[in-house]
Write a protein that holds these residues in place. Structure first.
Motif, PDB file in Angstrom:
ATOM      1  N   PRO A 266      -8.462  -3.381  -5.384  1.00 45.63           N
ATOM      2  CA  PRO A 266      -8.798  -1.923  -5.721  1.00 45.63           C
ATOM      3  C   PRO A 266      -9.840  -1.880  -6.732  1.00 45.63           C
ATOM      4  O   PRO A 266      -9.747  -2.581  -7.492  1.00 45.63           O
ATOM      5  CB  PRO A 266      -7.730  -1.288  -5.638  1.00 45.63           C
ATOM      6  CG  PRO A 266      -6.799  -2.142  -6.581  1.00 45.63           C
ATOM      7  CD  PRO A 266      -7.098  -3.375  -6.105  1.00 45.63           C
ATOM      8  N   VAL A 267     -10.812  -0.805  -6.730  1.00 42.75           N
ATOM      9  CA  VAL A 267     -11.630  -0.361  -7.840  1.00 42.75           C
ATOM     10  C   VAL A 267     -11.247   0.936  -8.251  1.00 42.75           C
ATOM     11  O   VAL A 267     -11.417   1.906  -7.191  1.00 42.75           O
ATOM     12  CB  VAL A 267     -13.146  -0.592  -7.612  1.00 42.75           C
ATOM     13  CG1 VAL A 267     -14.164  -0.146  -8.674  1.00 42.75           C
ATOM     14  CG2 VAL A 267     -13.276  -2.055  -7.289  1.00 42.75           C
ATOM     15  N   PRO A 268     -10.777   1.444  -9.251  1.00 45.21           N
ATOM     16  CA  PRO A 268     -10.528   0.489 -10.415  1.00 45.21           C
ATOM     17  C   PRO A 268      -9.175   0.186 -10.245  1.00 45.21           C
ATOM     18  O   PRO A 268      -8.310   0.494  -9.066  1.00 45.21           O
ATOM     19  CB  PRO A 268     -10.308   1.752 -11.663  1.00 45.21           C
ATOM     20  CG  PRO A 268     -10.188   2.940 -10.800  1.00 45.21           C
ATOM     21  CD  PRO A 268     -10.717   2.701  -9.475  1.00 45.21           C
ATOM     22  N   GLY A 269      -8.638  -0.764 -11.199  1.00 45.65           N
ATOM     23  CA  GLY A 269      -7.094  -1.520 -11.099  1.00 45.65           C
ATOM     24  C   GLY A 269      -7.395  -2.809 -10.479  1.00 45.65           C
ATOM     25  O   GLY A 269      -6.204  -3.285 -10.277  1.00 45.65           O
ATOM     26  N   GLY A 270      -8.625  -3.388 -10.094  1.00 46.13           N
ATOM     27  CA  GLY A 270      -8.374  -4.980  -9.578  1.00 46.13           C
ATOM     28  C   GLY A 270      -8.870  -5.696 -10.510  1.00 46.13           C
ATOM     29  O   GLY A 270      -8.130  -6.138 -11.318  1.00 46.13           O
ATOM     30  N   VAL A 271      -9.890  -6.258 -10.442  1.00 46.87           N
ATOM     31  CA  VAL A 271     -10.693  -7.253 -11.460  1.00 46.87           C
ATOM     32  C   VAL A 271     -10.711  -6.911 -12.731  1.00 46.87           C
ATOM     33  O   VAL A 271     -10.595  -7.590 -13.783  1.00 46.87           O
ATOM     34  CB  VAL A 271     -12.088  -7.525 -10.655  1.00 46.87           C
ATOM     35  CG1 VAL A 271     -12.777  -8.557 -11.671  1.00 46.87           C
ATOM     36  CG2 VAL A 271     -11.825  -8.207  -9.328  1.00 46.87           C
ATOM     37  N   GLY A 272     -11.329  -5.465 -12.816  1.00 44.81           N
ATOM     38  CA  GLY A 272     -11.550  -4.858 -14.270  1.00 44.81           C
ATOM     39  C   GLY A 272     -10.506  -5.365 -15.175  1.00 44.81           C
ATOM     40  O   GLY A 272     -10.774  -5.965 -16.192  1.00 44.81           O
TER      41      GLY A 272
END
Ligand SMILES: NC(=O)c1ccc[n+]([C@@H]2O[C@H](COP(=O)([O-])OP(=O)(O)OC[C@H]3O[C@@H](n4cnc5c(N)ncnc54)[C@H](OP(=O)(O)O)[C@@H]3O)[C@@H](O)[C@H]2O)c1
Length: 293
Positions: A266-272
Motif C-alpha cells: 500500500p501507499v503509504p505504509g508499504g515501501v516508504g
C-alpha cells in the motif's frame, strides 16, 4: 490478495535493532550516529528527514540534522559534507534529495565519503553492489528486498518488470534482483519512458516494481492474475473530501490492481517505512565497520 505491510515489518525490525544497539552500546560505550543534511524548505524533504530522526530515536541511534539555506552555494555545501566526512563521531550521513536546481547532485554524491554513504548512492557502493561485493545497498531497493524476504516471495526464475530506471530505485533494484543471490536470480526487464509496448511487457510480469512518479500509472489491465506488485511511488494528489485537501498515493491504481495481485504494497505504509529501515541497517553496519574498516 495479501497486503505487504511495510509499516509492521519495519516496526519488527526496529524492535530487534533496539536490542542490537543496546549490545553495541555496552561494548563500545557509544551509539551509532546518523547525520542528515537538509537544504532549503521543501516540505516533503523536511517530512522525510524528520521521519528518519524519529526512527533513529526509536532504535536508540544518535542523530543530527544540519539545516542549510536554499541559496547555499555548491562549494559551501561541499564544505559541510567534508566536515561530516572528517567527523569521527558520525558513522554515516545523507544529503536529502532533491537539491535546489543550482546544485549538482552528482558532485554532491561524489563528495560524500563512500564509507559514510549510508544512502548507498556513491558510485563505489553502486559498483560494488553490481558486482555482488559488500557495500551499502541503496536504501529503497534494500527495503524492497527485505520485504520480499519477509513475505517469502520467491524471486528465483521469476520475471520481474521494473518500471522506471532512476539511479536510486529502478536501476539498482533491477541489478539486485538479477544478481545470483537469495533475493535475486530473477529475469529482470527494466523499462522506462521510451519503452515500447509497456502494457504488454508489464502483463508478462510475475513481479512488478513501479517507480515512476505518476499517480495510478499501473492499472489492473496491465497486471497478470496473481502477480506481486511493489509500489514505490509517493505522489501527493488533491482530495477535496479530506480536510487537508490532499493525500498520498502510489504509482499503482491500488483499487483495481489489488483485485488481481497476490501481494501488493500500500501507499503509504508499504515501501516508504522500509526505505528508512534500509538507512538504519546501513548506519548500523557503518558503526560496526562491517563493510569498510
Ligand atoms: N517509497 C520510497 O521510499 C521512495 C523512494 C524514492 C522514490 N520514491 C518515489 O518513487 C517514484 C519514482 O521516483 P524515482 O526517484 O525513482 O524516479 P525519477 O528519477 O523521477 O524517474 C522516473 C522514472 O520513471 C520513468 N517514466 C516516466 N514516465 C514514464 C512512462 N510514461 N512510462 C514508463 N516509464 C516512465 C522515467 O523514464 P526516463 O528515464 O526515460 O525518463 C524514469 O526512469 C516517485 O513517486 C518518488 O517520490 C519513493
Amino acid at each position: 490478495m495479501k497486503i505487504i505491510d511495510g509499516k509492521a515489518v519495519s516496526e519488527e525490525l526496529k524492535n530487534s535493532m533496539k536490542q542490537d544497539v543496546l549490545e553495541y552500546k555496552q561494548k563500545f560505550e557509544r551509539v551509532p550516529h546518523l547525520a542528515a543534511i537538509l537544504v532549503g524548505d521543501n516540505p516533503a524533504s523536511k517530512a522525510y528527514v524528520s521521519n528518519k530522526v524519529k526512527s533513529c530515536d526509536q532504535v536508540g541511534f544518535k542523530s543530527s540534522v544540519i539545516t542549510l539555506p536554499e541559496d547555499i552555494s555548491e562549494d559551501d555545501l561541499i564544505s559541510e559534507i567534508e566536515k561530516l566526512n572528517a567527523d569521527k563521531d558520525i558513522d554515516g550521513f545523507i544529503v536529502q534529495l532533491p537539491l535546489p536546481k543550482h546544485i549538482s547532485e552528482v558532485r554532491v554524491t561524489l563528495a560524500i565519503d563512500h564509507k559514510k554513504d549510508v544512502d548507498g548512492f556513491h558510485p563505489i557502493n553502486f559498483g560494488r553492489m553490481a558486482q555482488g561485493l559488500p557495500c551499502y545497498l541503496p536504501a529503497t531497493p534494500y527495503g524492497i528486498t527485505m520485504l520480499l524476504d519477509r513475505y517469502n516471495i520467491e524471486t528465483a526464475g521469476k520475471h520481474v518488470v521494473v518500471v522506471g530506471r532512476s539511479n536510486i530505485v529502478g536501476t539498482p533494484i533491477s541489478i539486485l534482483l538479477s544478481r545470483k543471490s537469495k533475493i535475486g536470480d530473477a529475469t529482470v526487464t527494466l523499462t522506462h519512458s521510451k519503452t515500447k509496448n509497456l502494457h504488454y511487457i508489464v502483463q508478462q510480469a510475475d513481479i512488478v516494481i513501479a517507480a515512476i512518479g505518476i499517480p495510478g500509472f499501473v492499472t489492473a489491465d496491465m497486471i497478470k492474475d496473481g502477480a506481486v506488485v511493489i509500489d514505490v511511488g509517493i505522489n501527493r494528489v488533491e482530495d477535496d473530501q479530506l480536510t487537508s485537501g490532499s493525500k498520498l498515493v502510489g504509482d499503482v491504481d491500488y483499487e483495481g490492481v489489488s483485485k488481481k495481485s497476490s501481494f501488493i504494497t500500500p501507499v503509504p505504509g508499504g515501501v516508504g517505512p522500509m526505505t528508512v529501515m534500509g538507512l538504519i541497517m546501513n548506519t548500523f553496519k557503518a558503526a560496526q565497520k562491517t563493510i569498510y574498516s
